[in-house]
Scaffold this motif. Structure first.
Motif, PDB file in Angstrom:
ATOM      1  N   ALA A 131       0.830  -1.203   0.000  1.00 29.72           N
ATOM      2  CA  ALA A 131       0.000   0.000   0.000  1.00 29.72           C
ATOM      3  C   ALA A 131       0.864   1.253   0.000  1.00 29.72           C
ATOM      4  N   LYS A 132       1.956   1.219   0.741  1.00 35.52           N
ATOM      5  CA  LYS A 132       2.866   2.370   0.782  1.00 35.52           C
ATOM      6  C   LYS A 132       3.584   2.540  -0.563  1.00 35.52           C
ATOM      7  N   ILE A 133       4.076   1.439  -1.094  1.00 33.63           N
ATOM      8  CA  ILE A 133       4.840   1.502  -2.341  1.00 33.63           C
ATOM      9  C   ILE A 133       3.985   2.025  -3.485  1.00 33.63           C
ATOM     10  N   PHE A 134       2.739   1.544  -3.555  1.00 40.56           N
ATOM     11  CA  PHE A 134       1.855   1.919  -4.664  1.00 40.56           C
ATOM     12  C   PHE A 134       0.910   3.067  -4.302  1.00 40.56           C
ATOM     13  N   GLN A 135       1.175   3.686  -3.147  1.00 40.78           N
ATOM     14  CA  GLN A 135       0.436   4.881  -2.705  1.00 40.78           C
ATOM     15  C   GLN A 135      -1.080   4.631  -2.670  1.00 40.78           C
ATOM     16  N   LYS A 136      -1.446   3.537  -2.028  1.00 41.15           N
ATOM     17  CA  LYS A 136      -2.848   3.199  -1.824  1.00 41.15           C
ATOM     18  C   LYS A 136      -3.253   3.569  -0.397  1.00 41.15           C
ATOM     19  N   GLY A 137      -4.515   3.871  -0.218  1.00 41.84           N
ATOM     20  CA  GLY A 137      -4.970   4.377   1.074  1.00 41.84           C
ATOM     21  C   GLY A 137      -5.513   3.342   2.038  1.00 41.84           C
ATOM     22  N   TYR A 138      -5.515   2.074   1.641  1.00 41.91           N
ATOM     23  CA  TYR A 138      -6.124   1.088   2.522  1.00 41.91           C
ATOM     24  C   TYR A 138      -5.247   0.784   3.750  1.00 41.91           C
ATOM     25  N   ARG A 139      -5.925   0.311   4.803  1.00 37.59           N
ATOM     26  CA  ARG A 139      -5.235  -0.101   6.014  1.00 37.59           C
ATOM     27  C   ARG A 139      -5.251  -1.628   6.111  1.00 37.59           C
ATOM     28  N   VAL A 140      -4.326  -2.164   6.906  1.00 34.39           N
ATOM     29  CA  VAL A 140      -4.196  -3.609   7.067  1.00 34.39           C
ATOM     30  C   VAL A 140      -4.266  -3.957   8.548  1.00 34.39           C
ATOM     31  N   TYR A 141      -5.056  -4.977   8.839  1.00 37.54           N
ATOM     32  CA  TYR A 141      -5.238  -5.432  10.215  1.00 37.54           C
ATOM     33  C   TYR A 141      -4.902  -6.911  10.293  1.00 37.54           C
ATOM     34  N   THR A 142      -4.226  -7.313  11.369  1.00 40.07           N
ATOM     35  CA  THR A 142      -3.942  -8.734  11.545  1.00 40.07           C
ATOM     36  C   THR A 142      -4.117  -9.100  13.004  1.00 40.07           C
ATOM     37  N   LEU A 143      -4.725 -10.258  13.231  1.00 39.73           N
ATOM     38  CA  LEU A 143      -5.015 -10.733  14.591  1.00 39.73           C
ATOM     39  C   LEU A 143      -4.141 -11.929  14.907  1.00 39.73           C
ATOM     40  N   LEU A 144      -3.380 -11.819  15.990  1.00 40.71           N
ATOM     41  CA  LEU A 144      -2.485 -12.880  16.436  1.00 40.71           C
ATOM     42  C   LEU A 144      -2.939 -13.426  17.778  1.00 40.71           C
ATOM     43  N   GLY A 145      -2.580 -14.681  18.052  1.00 43.10           N
ATOM     44  CA  GLY A 145      -2.758 -15.238  19.384  1.00 43.10           C
ATOM     45  C   GLY A 145      -1.532 -14.944  20.223  1.00 43.10           C
ATOM     46  N   ASP A 146      -1.695 -14.965  21.556  1.00 43.87           N
ATOM     47  CA  ASP A 146      -0.532 -14.708  22.404  1.00 43.87           C
ATOM     48  C   ASP A 146       0.458 -15.862  22.369  1.00 43.87           C
ATOM     49  N   GLY A 147      -0.031 -17.089  22.232  1.00 45.37           N
ATOM     50  CA  GLY A 147       0.873 -18.216  22.067  1.00 45.37           C
ATOM     51  C   GLY A 147       1.641 -18.143  20.760  1.00 45.37           C
ATOM     52  N   GLU A 148       1.030 -17.526  19.767  1.00 43.71           N
ATOM     53  CA  GLU A 148       1.677 -17.361  18.461  1.00 43.71           C
ATOM     54  C   GLU A 148       2.931 -16.508  18.556  1.00 43.71           C
ATOM     55  N   LEU A 149       2.996 -15.655  19.565  1.00 38.48           N
ATOM     56  CA  LEU A 149       4.161 -14.785  19.717  1.00 38.48           C
ATOM     57  C   LEU A 149       5.434 -15.570  20.010  1.00 38.48           C
ATOM     58  N   GLN A 150       5.302 -16.853  20.299  1.00 38.67           N
ATOM     59  CA  GLN A 150       6.461 -17.715  20.505  1.00 38.67           C
ATOM     60  C   GLN A 150       7.162 -18.052  19.191  1.00 38.67           C
TER      61      GLN A 150
END
Length: 278
Positions: A131-150
């Motif tokens: 989005a930054k490279i192609f100058q697009k206005g959309y946002r990105v969201y991602t949901l992680l688990g706390d165990g995933e942080l391992q």
């Protein structure tokens, strides 16, 4: 949307989760229920998405990095209008498009296939960088688990996100404190989660992941933050909303039997009735 309406919607999404997992006789209800309020706010308030034009280029993107909580994701998508709510009962069944983990090729509204822990956030960072490279206005969201942080890959992605100043990226951690093998602080502690993300140059917000007022303020703050990505650490209750599932690690990846399903739905019906009286 008024907070009370969001609470009602989240309760319906929880019903969809329980119904889907019960019908499948397998799946992951605990982490789906803990994230139900986050799913609700993202899909009904925060994100620029359109079920009638699901692939519009300007849409916001979402990646479920903890892909095993697909029942929560699917329930949110169904209630948002991407596919029939009735189809939730086909979860994991032969021939169903609702597979055990998100599949971008077959499920309406899914932006990225996921399931192998740690990889989802990497995909989300790539989307935000694009989005930054192609100058697009959309946002990105991602949901992680706390165990995933391992997973080490999480921190490789976080390092790049901050280096690239991806202020169009919001990383949400569903901090329910439990993973498949037990308490996260006993298996391989990720704490302090907030300090770790701060060390990777993220703007960090700690919230109660079941308080829609706090959720709303956090996503607004994330939008207003410039020059760095945001990590929202949402303290939640695994199995939230179902009495016998709350804070019980055994419900990480197990389906309720018929009797348990009836109890769970009664819990949620009572919760819904109480909200209607408010």
């Amino acid at each position: 949307m008024h907070i009370l309406e969001l609470q009602k919607q989240a309760n319906d999404i929880r019903k969809g989760i329980v119904t889907a997992v019960h019908s499948a006789r397998s799946g992951h209800p605990g982490g789906s229920l803990s994230a139900a309020d986050i799913f609700t706010y993202l899909f009904f308030e925060e994100m620029d998405i359109d079920p009638k034009n699901e692939r519009k280029e300007s849409r916001d993107r979402f990646v479920l990095s903890k892909g095993h909580t697909a029942p929560g994701y699917y329930s949110a998508l169904a209630y948002r209008g991407f596919f029939p709510v009735e189809d939730l009962k086909t979860l994991r069944k032969t021939g169903s498009y609702l597979q055990g983990h998100p599949d971008m090729k077959h499920i309406p509204g899914v932006d990225m296939s996921s399931g192998s822990l740690g990889q989802g956030i990497s995909a989300a960072v790539g989307m935000a960088a694009a989005a930054k490279i192609f100058q697009k206005g959309y946002r990105v969201y991602t949901l992680l688990g706390d165990g995933e942080l391992q997973e080490g890959q999480v921190w490789e992605a976080a390092m790049l996100a901050a280096h690239r100043k991806l202020d169009n990226l919001a990383v949400i951690v569903d901090n329910n404190g439990l993973q498949i093998d037990g308490a996260v602080n006993e298996v391989n502690s990720p704490y302090p989660i907030d300090k770790k993300f701060e060390a990777f140059n993220f703007h960090v917000i700690n919230i109660d992941g079941h308080d829609f007022g706090q959720i709303r303020r956090a996503f607004k703050e994330a939008r207003d933050t410039k020059g760095t990505p945001t990590a929202i650490i949402a303290k939640t209750v695994k199995g939230k909303g179902v009495s016998f599932m709350e804070n019980e690690v055994s419900w990480h990846g197990a389906a309720p039997n018929d009797e348990q399903y009836a109890i769970a739905m009664k819990d949620l019906e009572r919760a819904g009735a109480a909200l209607c009286q408010m």
